[in-house]
Design a protein around this motif. Structure first.
Motif, PDB file in Angstrom:
ATOM      1  N   ARG A   4      37.397  15.081  49.782  1.00 50.62           N
ATOM      2  CA  ARG A   4      36.579  14.762  48.045  1.00 50.62           C
ATOM      3  C   ARG A   4      37.846  14.329  48.088  1.00 50.62           C
ATOM      4  NH1 ARG A   4      32.039  16.083  45.231  1.00 50.62           N
ATOM      5  NH2 ARG A   4      30.817  17.444  46.584  1.00 50.62           N
ATOM      6  N   PRO A   5      38.282  13.350  46.905  1.00 46.12           N
ATOM      7  CA  PRO A   5      39.004  12.172  46.571  1.00 46.12           C
ATOM      8  C   PRO A   5      39.043  13.341  45.295  1.00 46.12           C
ATOM      9  CG  PRO A   5      37.620  10.991  47.022  1.00 46.12           C
ATOM     10  CD  PRO A   5      36.969  11.847  48.046  1.00 46.12           C
ATOM     11  N   ALA A   6      40.663  13.179  44.521  1.00 49.38           N
ATOM     12  CA  ALA A   6      40.328  14.010  43.554  1.00 49.38           C
ATOM     13  C   ALA A   6      39.718  13.251  42.276  1.00 49.38           C
ATOM     14  CB  ALA A   6      41.614  13.724  42.980  1.00 49.38           C
ATOM     15  N   TRP A   7      39.138  12.041  42.342  1.00 51.34           N
ATOM     16  CA  TRP A   7      38.705  11.698  41.005  1.00 51.34           C
ATOM     17  C   TRP A   7      37.327  12.023  41.332  1.00 51.34           C
ATOM     18  CZ3 TRP A   7      35.071   8.101  43.491  1.00 51.34           C
ATOM     19  CH2 TRP A   7      35.992   7.866  44.517  1.00 51.34           C
ATOM     20  N   ALA A   8      36.206  11.826  42.117  1.00 50.90           N
ATOM     21  CA  ALA A   8      35.109  12.483  42.695  1.00 50.90           C
ATOM     22  C   ALA A   8      34.261  13.937  41.812  1.00 50.90           C
ATOM     23  CB  ALA A   8      34.451  12.626  43.946  1.00 50.90           C
TER      24      ALA A   8
ATOM     25  N   ARG B  99      33.043  17.041  40.851  1.00 51.66           N
ATOM     26  CA  ARG B  99      32.589  18.852  42.089  1.00 51.66           C
ATOM     27  C   ARG B  99      31.161  18.662  41.430  1.00 51.66           C
ATOM     28  NH1 ARG B  99      35.611  20.342  45.859  1.00 51.66           N
ATOM     29  NH2 ARG B  99      37.642  20.768  44.851  1.00 51.66           N
ATOM     30  N   SER B 100      30.799  17.949  41.569  1.00 53.27           N
ATOM     31  CA  SER B 100      28.681  17.919  41.438  1.00 53.27           C
ATOM     32  C   SER B 100      27.847  17.104  41.985  1.00 53.27           C
ATOM     33  CB  SER B 100      28.484  17.699  39.639  1.00 53.27           C
ATOM     34  OG  SER B 100      28.865  16.616  39.219  1.00 53.27           O
ATOM     35  N   ILE B 101      28.693  16.111  42.167  1.00 55.14           N
ATOM     36  CA  ILE B 101      27.938  15.072  42.862  1.00 55.14           C
ATOM     37  C   ILE B 101      28.373  15.536  44.946  1.00 55.14           C
ATOM     38  CG2 ILE B 101      28.603  13.746  41.447  1.00 55.14           C
ATOM     39  CD1 ILE B 101      30.680  11.863  43.584  1.00 55.14           C
ATOM     40  N   ASP B 102      27.174  14.810  45.897  1.00 54.36           N
ATOM     41  CA  ASP B 102      27.267  14.686  46.636  1.00 54.36           C
ATOM     42  C   ASP B 102      28.115  14.225  47.566  1.00 54.36           C
ATOM     43  OD1 ASP B 102      26.564  14.955  49.527  1.00 54.36           O
ATOM     44  OD2 ASP B 102      24.394  16.169  49.321  1.00 54.36           O
ATOM     45  N   ILE B 103      28.647  13.536  47.973  1.00 58.32           N
ATOM     46  CA  ILE B 103      29.876  13.102  48.510  1.00 58.32           C
ATOM     47  C   ILE B 103      29.072  12.431  50.112  1.00 58.32           C
ATOM     48  CG2 ILE B 103      31.344  13.344  47.030  1.00 58.32           C
ATOM     49  CD1 ILE B 103      32.838  14.153  49.438  1.00 58.32           C
ATOM     50  N   SER B 104      28.060  12.436  50.819  1.00 58.67           N
ATOM     51  CA  SER B 104      27.571  12.168  51.261  1.00 58.67           C
ATOM     52  C   SER B 104      26.100  11.485  51.462  1.00 58.67           C
ATOM     53  CB  SER B 104      26.720  13.684  52.984  1.00 58.67           C
ATOM     54  OG  SER B 104      26.163  14.621  51.874  1.00 58.67           O
TER      55      SER B 104
ATOM     56  N   ASP C 293      30.738  -0.921  43.481  1.00 60.34           N
ATOM     57  CA  ASP C 293      32.496  -1.307  43.588  1.00 60.34           C
ATOM     58  C   ASP C 293      32.536  -1.652  44.944  1.00 60.34           C
ATOM     59  OD1 ASP C 293      34.759  -0.011  41.934  1.00 60.34           O
ATOM     60  OD2 ASP C 293      34.698   1.190  44.226  1.00 60.34           O
ATOM     61  N   TYR C 294      32.200  -1.073  46.131  1.00 65.00           N
ATOM     62  CA  TYR C 294      32.644  -1.806  47.866  1.00 65.00           C
ATOM     63  C   TYR C 294      32.485  -3.207  47.240  1.00 65.00           C
ATOM     64  CZ  TYR C 294      33.127  -2.368  52.287  1.00 65.00           C
ATOM     65  OH  TYR C 294      33.416  -3.071  53.382  1.00 65.00           O
ATOM     66  N   TYR C 295      31.817  -3.912  47.021  1.00 70.37           N
ATOM     67  CA  TYR C 295      31.519  -5.250  47.143  1.00 70.37           C
ATOM     68  C   TYR C 295      32.431  -6.446  46.779  1.00 70.37           C
ATOM     69  CZ  TYR C 295      26.154  -4.675  48.853  1.00 70.37           C
ATOM     70  OH  TYR C 295      25.012  -4.414  49.370  1.00 70.37           O
ATOM     71  N   LEU C 296      32.975  -5.421  45.047  1.00 72.11           N
ATOM     72  CA  LEU C 296      34.531  -5.709  44.529  1.00 72.11           C
ATOM     73  C   LEU C 296      34.941  -5.557  44.755  1.00 72.11           C
ATOM     74  CD1 LEU C 296      31.761  -5.531  41.007  1.00 72.11           C
ATOM     75  CD2 LEU C 296      32.271  -7.658  42.379  1.00 72.11           C
ATOM     76  N   GLY C 297      35.692  -5.113  46.281  1.00 71.94           N
ATOM     77  CA  GLY C 297      37.111  -4.729  46.437  1.00 71.94           C
ATOM     78  C   GLY C 297      37.935  -3.907  45.172  1.00 71.94           C
TER      79      GLY C 297
ATOM     80  N   PHE D 185      32.844   6.335  48.863  1.00 68.77           N
ATOM     81  CA  PHE D 185      32.811   6.940  49.924  1.00 68.77           C
ATOM     82  C   PHE D 185      32.777   5.880  51.256  1.00 68.77           C
ATOM     83  CE2 PHE D 185      31.134   9.938  46.479  1.00 68.77           C
ATOM     84  CZ  PHE D 185      32.936  10.378  45.931  1.00 68.77           C
ATOM     85  N   GLU D 186      32.676   6.245  52.330  1.00 64.67           N
ATOM     86  CA  GLU D 186      32.165   5.757  53.672  1.00 64.67           C
ATOM     87  C   GLU D 186      31.217   5.500  53.900  1.00 64.67           C
ATOM     88  OE1 GLU D 186      32.488   3.991  56.850  1.00 64.67           O
ATOM     89  OE2 GLU D 186      33.805   4.567  55.982  1.00 64.67           O
ATOM     90  N   VAL D 187      30.348   6.606  53.401  1.00 65.66           N
ATOM     91  CA  VAL D 187      28.943   6.489  53.345  1.00 65.66           C
ATOM     92  C   VAL D 187      28.176   4.972  52.405  1.00 65.66           C
ATOM     93  CG1 VAL D 187      28.833   8.012  51.256  1.00 65.66           C
ATOM     94  CG2 VAL D 187      27.063   8.182  52.843  1.00 65.66           C
ATOM     95  N   ASP D 188      28.885   4.680  51.794  1.00 60.96           N
ATOM     96  CA  ASP D 188      29.121   4.178  50.607  1.00 60.96           C
ATOM     97  C   ASP D 188      28.635   2.895  51.830  1.00 60.96           C
ATOM     98  OD1 ASP D 188      27.813   5.735  48.007  1.00 60.96           O
ATOM     99  OD2 ASP D 188      30.322   6.300  47.860  1.00 60.96           O
TER     100      ASP D 188
END
Length: 270
Positions: A3-7, A9-14, A23-27, A32-35
């Motif tokens: 889990r990166p520091a900016w994520a 704790r309440s979210i499921d990063i899977s 955000d990924y499309y915009l570079g 996360f890798e799942v995104d």
């Protein structure tokens, strides 16, 4: 998965998130890798998704500058996503120093990152809320503090309504938000559509299926269906058009054909 520091704790990063995929499309780097995996799968069917996303952001910036030029200095950006270079508050406050901006998103990463970006900005804030619950937005402390609903507001619904299913009645939500706005307010909107996509609809449906699989259905509406969101507004020229054709800074014929997918428009509340 670390889990990166900016994520938060309440979210499921899977679990993939549409705001992090965008955000990924915009570079961007707040995904996360799942995104990224979901984004790459969608791009197998619609390889132009990054170009569409860039055209979307470019339209938003032009529309915000237009609003500021019209004297609108308050901006309510719902479904704002993760702030990137040239976000609404940067454009609005550059065009009109002192402009007030409230972001709204239901993604904890988008909210947390917005809070960090806006920590030293007294004229901007973020609300953790959902477009489908307009009163929670309108009655939030952040909106009550920064937005004067007796004066014109630019309501930004950029690349968000196509994630609201018909069963959740997005038309009612947009109408309820509009009813709270003063005359002279602007509705700034973009929406995905099969119309304009430079490939057969049957193939584009593969990308829609990817979003369905990650439980964030992408609802492709027709131009007429998108136009219904502007009931109660007078369309600003040139009307509801492909994103690069709304008051372009450069010749739209020079645009990548993918950028012409979907529609954008601005309406003024009378």
């Amino acid at each position: 998965m670390e889990r990166p520091a900016w994520a938060p704790r309440s979210i499921d990063i899977s679990v993939p998130s549409v705001s992090r995929i965008y955000d990924y499309y915009l570079g961007g780097s707040h995904n996360f890798e799942v995104d990224r995996e979901a984004a790459r799968r969608a791009m197998e069917f619609l390889p132009g998704l990054p170009k569409i996303s860039q055209a979307n952001r470019a339209f938003m910036r032009r529309a915000v500058r237009h609003a500021a030029a019209e004297g609108v200095t308050q901006f309510l950006d719902i479904g704002s996503g993760i702030p990137t270079f040239g976000s609404a508050h940067e454009v609005a406050q550059a065009a009109s120093p002192g402009a007030r901006v409230v972001y709204v998103d239901n993604d904890p990463v988008a909210v947390a990152h917005s809070e960090a970006v806006l920590a030293d900005n007294a004229d901007a804030d973020v609300v953790a809320a959902d477009l489908r619950k307009p009163q929670e937005i309108l009655r939030s402390p952040q909106v009550e503090q920064l937005i004067d609903l007796e004066r014109p507001v630019a309501l930004l619904l950029v690349a968000v309504l196509h994630f609201v299913e018909d069963a959740d009645d997005p038309y009612a939500a947009v109408a309820e938000l509009g009813a709270a706005l003063a005359p002279g307010s602007l509705l700034v909107l973009t929406h995905a559509s099969y119309e304009g996509i430079p490939m057969p609809t049957e193939r584009a449906e593969g990308a829609v299926d990817v979003y369905k699989e990650i439980r964030n259905p992408l609802i492709m509406r027709s131009r007429d269906e998108i136009g219904r969101f502007f009931e109660g507004y007078d369309m600003v020229e040139p009307g509801l058009v492909p994103m690069p054709r709304w008051r372009p800074d450069t010749a739209p014929e020079d645009e990548d054909p993918w950028a012409l997918s979907g529609f954008a428009g601005v309406g003024r509340r009378s």
